[in-house]
Design an enzyme around this catalytic site. Structure first.
Site, mmCIF file in Angstrom:
data_model
loop_
_atom_site.group_PDB
_atom_site.id
_atom_site.type_symbol
_atom_site.label_atom_id
_atom_site.label_comp_id
_atom_site.label_asym_id
_atom_site.label_seq_id
_atom_site.Cartn_x
_atom_site.Cartn_y
_atom_site.Cartn_z
ATOM 1 N N THR A 125 26.739 37.272 27.633
ATOM 2 C CA THR A 125 27.937 37.949 28.103
ATOM 3 C C THR A 125 28.487 37.200 29.298
ATOM 4 O O THR A 125 27.713 36.781 30.176
ATOM 5 C CB THR A 125 27.741 39.431 28.511
ATOM 6 O OG1 THR A 125 28.880 39.860 29.254
ATOM 7 C CG2 THR A 125 26.504 39.674 29.351
ATOM 8 N N ILE A 126 29.794 37.036 29.307
ATOM 9 C CA ILE A 126 30.382 36.372 30.476
ATOM 10 C C ILE A 126 30.221 37.258 31.697
ATOM 11 O O ILE A 126 30.259 36.786 32.813
ATOM 12 C CB ILE A 126 31.877 36.012 30.263
ATOM 13 C CG1 ILE A 126 32.754 37.250 30.109
ATOM 14 C CG2 ILE A 126 32.055 35.057 29.113
ATOM 15 C CD1 ILE A 126 34.237 36.960 30.322
ATOM 16 N N ASP A 127 30.012 38.569 31.490
ATOM 17 C CA ASP A 127 29.933 39.503 32.622
ATOM 18 C C ASP A 127 28.623 39.379 33.420
ATOM 19 O O ASP A 127 28.532 39.878 34.532
ATOM 20 C CB ASP A 127 30.064 40.943 32.132
ATOM 21 C CG ASP A 127 31.449 41.243 31.582
ATOM 22 O OD1 ASP A 127 32.338 40.390 31.734
ATOM 23 O OD2 ASP A 127 31.630 42.318 31.000
ATOM 24 N N ARG A 162 53.222 33.943 49.516
ATOM 25 C CA ARG A 162 53.058 35.203 48.787
ATOM 26 C C ARG A 162 51.583 35.502 48.526
ATOM 27 O O ARG A 162 50.733 34.609 48.595
ATOM 28 C CB ARG A 162 53.841 35.199 47.475
ATOM 29 C CG ARG A 162 53.575 34.060 46.536
ATOM 30 C CD ARG A 162 54.125 34.302 45.123
ATOM 31 N NE ARG A 162 55.557 34.233 44.951
ATOM 32 C CZ ARG A 162 56.203 33.378 44.138
ATOM 33 N NH1 ARG A 162 55.519 32.466 43.456
ATOM 34 N NH2 ARG A 162 57.492 33.421 44.009
ATOM 35 N N GLY A 170 35.147 41.881 33.858
ATOM 36 C CA GLY A 170 34.029 42.541 34.528
ATOM 37 C C GLY A 170 34.295 44.036 34.487
ATOM 38 O O GLY A 170 34.991 44.588 35.321
ATOM 39 N N ARG A 171 33.770 44.624 33.446
ATOM 40 C CA ARG A 171 34.032 46.042 33.192
ATOM 41 C C ARG A 171 33.299 46.936 34.191
ATOM 42 O O ARG A 171 33.904 47.779 34.845
ATOM 43 C CB ARG A 171 33.532 46.332 31.780
ATOM 44 C CG ARG A 171 33.985 47.599 31.178
ATOM 45 C CD ARG A 171 33.172 47.844 29.931
ATOM 46 N NE ARG A 171 33.574 47.019 28.803
ATOM 47 C CZ ARG A 171 34.580 47.309 27.990
ATOM 48 N NH1 ARG A 171 35.308 48.370 28.221
ATOM 49 N NH2 ARG A 171 34.854 46.534 26.969
ATOM 50 N N GLU A 221 38.454 43.542 36.550
ATOM 51 C CA GLU A 221 39.272 44.488 35.773
ATOM 52 C C GLU A 221 38.792 45.940 35.941
ATOM 53 O O GLU A 221 39.564 46.874 35.811
ATOM 54 C CB GLU A 221 39.250 44.117 34.289
ATOM 55 C CG GLU A 221 37.841 44.162 33.708
ATOM 56 C CD GLU A 221 37.737 43.778 32.247
ATOM 57 O OE1 GLU A 221 38.757 43.680 31.572
ATOM 58 O OE2 GLU A 221 36.586 43.589 31.794
ATOM 59 N N VAL A 273 41.095 33.877 28.398
ATOM 60 C CA VAL A 273 40.927 32.449 28.722
ATOM 61 C C VAL A 273 39.509 32.224 29.244
ATOM 62 O O VAL A 273 38.886 31.188 28.991
ATOM 63 C CB VAL A 273 41.959 32.028 29.807
ATOM 64 C CG1 VAL A 273 41.654 30.655 30.368
ATOM 65 C CG2 VAL A 273 43.362 32.065 29.238
ATOM 66 N N ARG A 275 36.869 33.527 28.240
ATOM 67 C CA ARG A 275 35.857 33.574 27.176
ATOM 68 C C ARG A 275 35.996 32.443 26.171
ATOM 69 O O ARG A 275 35.131 32.258 25.328
ATOM 70 C CB ARG A 275 35.967 34.905 26.428
ATOM 71 C CG ARG A 275 35.475 36.061 27.214
ATOM 72 C CD ARG A 275 34.922 37.194 26.397
ATOM 73 N NE ARG A 275 35.495 37.453 25.113
ATOM 74 C CZ ARG A 275 35.859 38.671 24.683
ATOM 75 N NH1 ARG A 275 35.721 39.711 25.474
ATOM 76 N NH2 ARG A 275 36.305 38.847 23.468
HETATM 77 O O1 F6P Z 1 32.019 42.444 27.359
HETATM 78 C C1 F6P Z 1 32.578 41.337 27.937
HETATM 79 C C2 F6P Z 1 34.031 41.530 28.206
HETATM 80 O O2 F6P Z 1 34.435 40.250 28.534
HETATM 81 C C3 F6P Z 1 34.417 42.544 29.292
HETATM 82 O O3 F6P Z 1 34.414 42.046 30.584
HETATM 83 C C4 F6P Z 1 35.797 42.961 28.866
HETATM 84 O O4 F6P Z 1 36.113 44.257 29.339
HETATM 85 C C5 F6P Z 1 35.689 42.942 27.400
HETATM 86 O O5 F6P Z 1 34.766 41.929 27.071
HETATM 87 C C6 F6P Z 1 37.012 42.739 26.706
HETATM 88 O O6 F6P Z 1 36.789 42.336 25.400
HETATM 89 P P1 F6P Z 1 37.754 42.540 24.157
HETATM 90 O O7 F6P Z 1 39.145 42.365 24.654
HETATM 91 O O8 F6P Z 1 37.323 41.492 23.204
HETATM 92 O O9 F6P Z 1 37.503 43.911 23.644
#
Ligand code: F6P
Length: 342
Positions: A125-127, A162, A170-171, A221, A273, A275
């Site tokens: 996971t990128i997170d 600006r 990052g959920r 995010e 981008v 991912r």
């Molecule tokens: O689970 C990894 C993640 O990159 C989260 O950070 C993000 O909220 C989510 O995937 C968004 O993924 P998708 O747009 O593919 O549902």
């Protein structure tokens, strides 16, 4: 032995490196055969398979995405889902399964392992929010992409006096924001673990302008304001694992800052981008080693385990250890970065 393999959840750079390494070692050293399941858990659920041998994995090491495809299918949300998976594995003579995924995909793997399915997990996971492992692959590439973006945004922000707000993924965890913000010299970093005070953010923006520099704010995010509410929800739509789709905090923050400080503020959303594209050298190294060790775990019958990076060693931990609680940013790590705020 016949080994099934699938990649589930949001894709990330390095998935193909895992697949290649597992197949190459499995075929060469152990004489195993592989079956590829398409699109995560949808593959075994709907019996959608592809040939997976040395020919299929040739040349994929530097390629982003996954040759197996991915989805957020949850077999536990489908009537008779578990039995359908068992039936598919049996139909294809699969003795074992390697599941490559994040909290959701490996959460399913963990539950299936408890039910007796012979599965081994590889964390991606990128997170970087999976427990049990120091890093997941995909994270380093995402941080490099975000850092390069921040570097570029500094110069244009200075020219136009600006504020630039950079929204990164990052959920629930702010690892990408924290690492790229530190590496890129951000002036404010906002993460889900630390609800932010908008008055403080505006004061930091103003103090930055007072020293004749333009502020760069990196925001995850999933970051939320301390006063409550949810600035980041873009829709109520949920996936099969119950996650709402996030995004929008960057724009809302920029307009709030502009409104409160009178300084022009713009948002840049890096989105997918982060991912896409080719994995960094670190992610290729980590993903390759995870693949090599996963196929050995399968060969040794060490099921219900997940590969994990501990220091520079690859360890095996119970799948449940990786998925039961998320690895979030510790307070002391965030506080280290605060010295550069404002
Ligand atoms: O689970 C990894 C993640 O990159 C989260 O950070 C993000 O909220 C989510 O995937 C968004 O993924 P998708 O747009 O593919 O549902």
């Amino acid at each position: 032995m016949r080994v099934g393999m699938l990649t589930g959840g949001g894709d990330c750079p390095g998935l193909n490196a895992v697949i290649r390494a597992a197949v190459r070692k499995g075929v060469q050293q152990y004489g195993h055969e592989f079956v590829g399941f398409r699109d995560g858990w949808r593959g075994p659920l709907e019996d959608d398979v592809m040939t997976l041998g040395v020919d299929e994995v040739r040349g994929i090491l530097p390629r982003g995405g996954t040759i197996l495809g991915s989805s957020r299918t949850n077999p536990f949300a489908v009537e008779g889902g578990v039995q359908r998976i068992r039936d598919t594995l049996e139909r294809h003579g699969c003795d074992a399964l390697i599941a490559i995924g994040g909290e959701d995909t490996l959460g399913v793997a963990s539950r299936l392992a408890d039910l007796g399915v012979q599965v081994v997990g590889v964390p991606k996971t990128i997170d970087n929010d999976l427990s049990g492992t120091d890093f997941t692959f995909g994270f380093d590439t995402a941080v490099n992409i975000a850092t390069e973006a921040i570097d570029r945004l500094h110069t244009t922000a200075e020219s136009h006096h600006r504020v630039l707000v950079v929204e990164v993924m990052g959920r629930h965890a702010g690892w990408i924001a924290l690492h790229s913000g530190l590496a890129g010299g951000a002036n404010i970093i906002l993460i889900p673990e630390r609800p932010f005070d908008i008055d403080r953010v505006c004061a930091q923006v103003e103090s930055r302008f007072a020293t004749h520099y333009a502020p760069i704010i990196v925001v995850s995010e999933g970051a939320v304001p301390a006063e409550g509410g949810d600035m980041s929800l873009v829709s109520g739509e949920k996936d099969a694992f119950g996650h709402v789709r996030l995004g929008g905090i960057g724009d809302r923050l920029a307009s709030e800052i502009e409104h409160r400080t009178g300084k022009e503020a713009r948002a840049v959303v890096l989105g997918h981008v982060q991912r896409g594209g080719s994995p960094s050298a670190f992610d290729r190294w980590l993903a390759t080693r995870f693949g090599l060790h996963a196929v050995t775990a399968v060969h040794e019958g060490d099921f219900g385990t997940m590969m994990a990076l501990r220091g520079t060693e690859i360890a095996r931990v119970p799948l449940s250890e990786g998925t039961e609680t998320l690895k979030t940013v510790r307070d002391d790590l965030y506080e280290e970065a605060e010295v550069f705020f404002g």
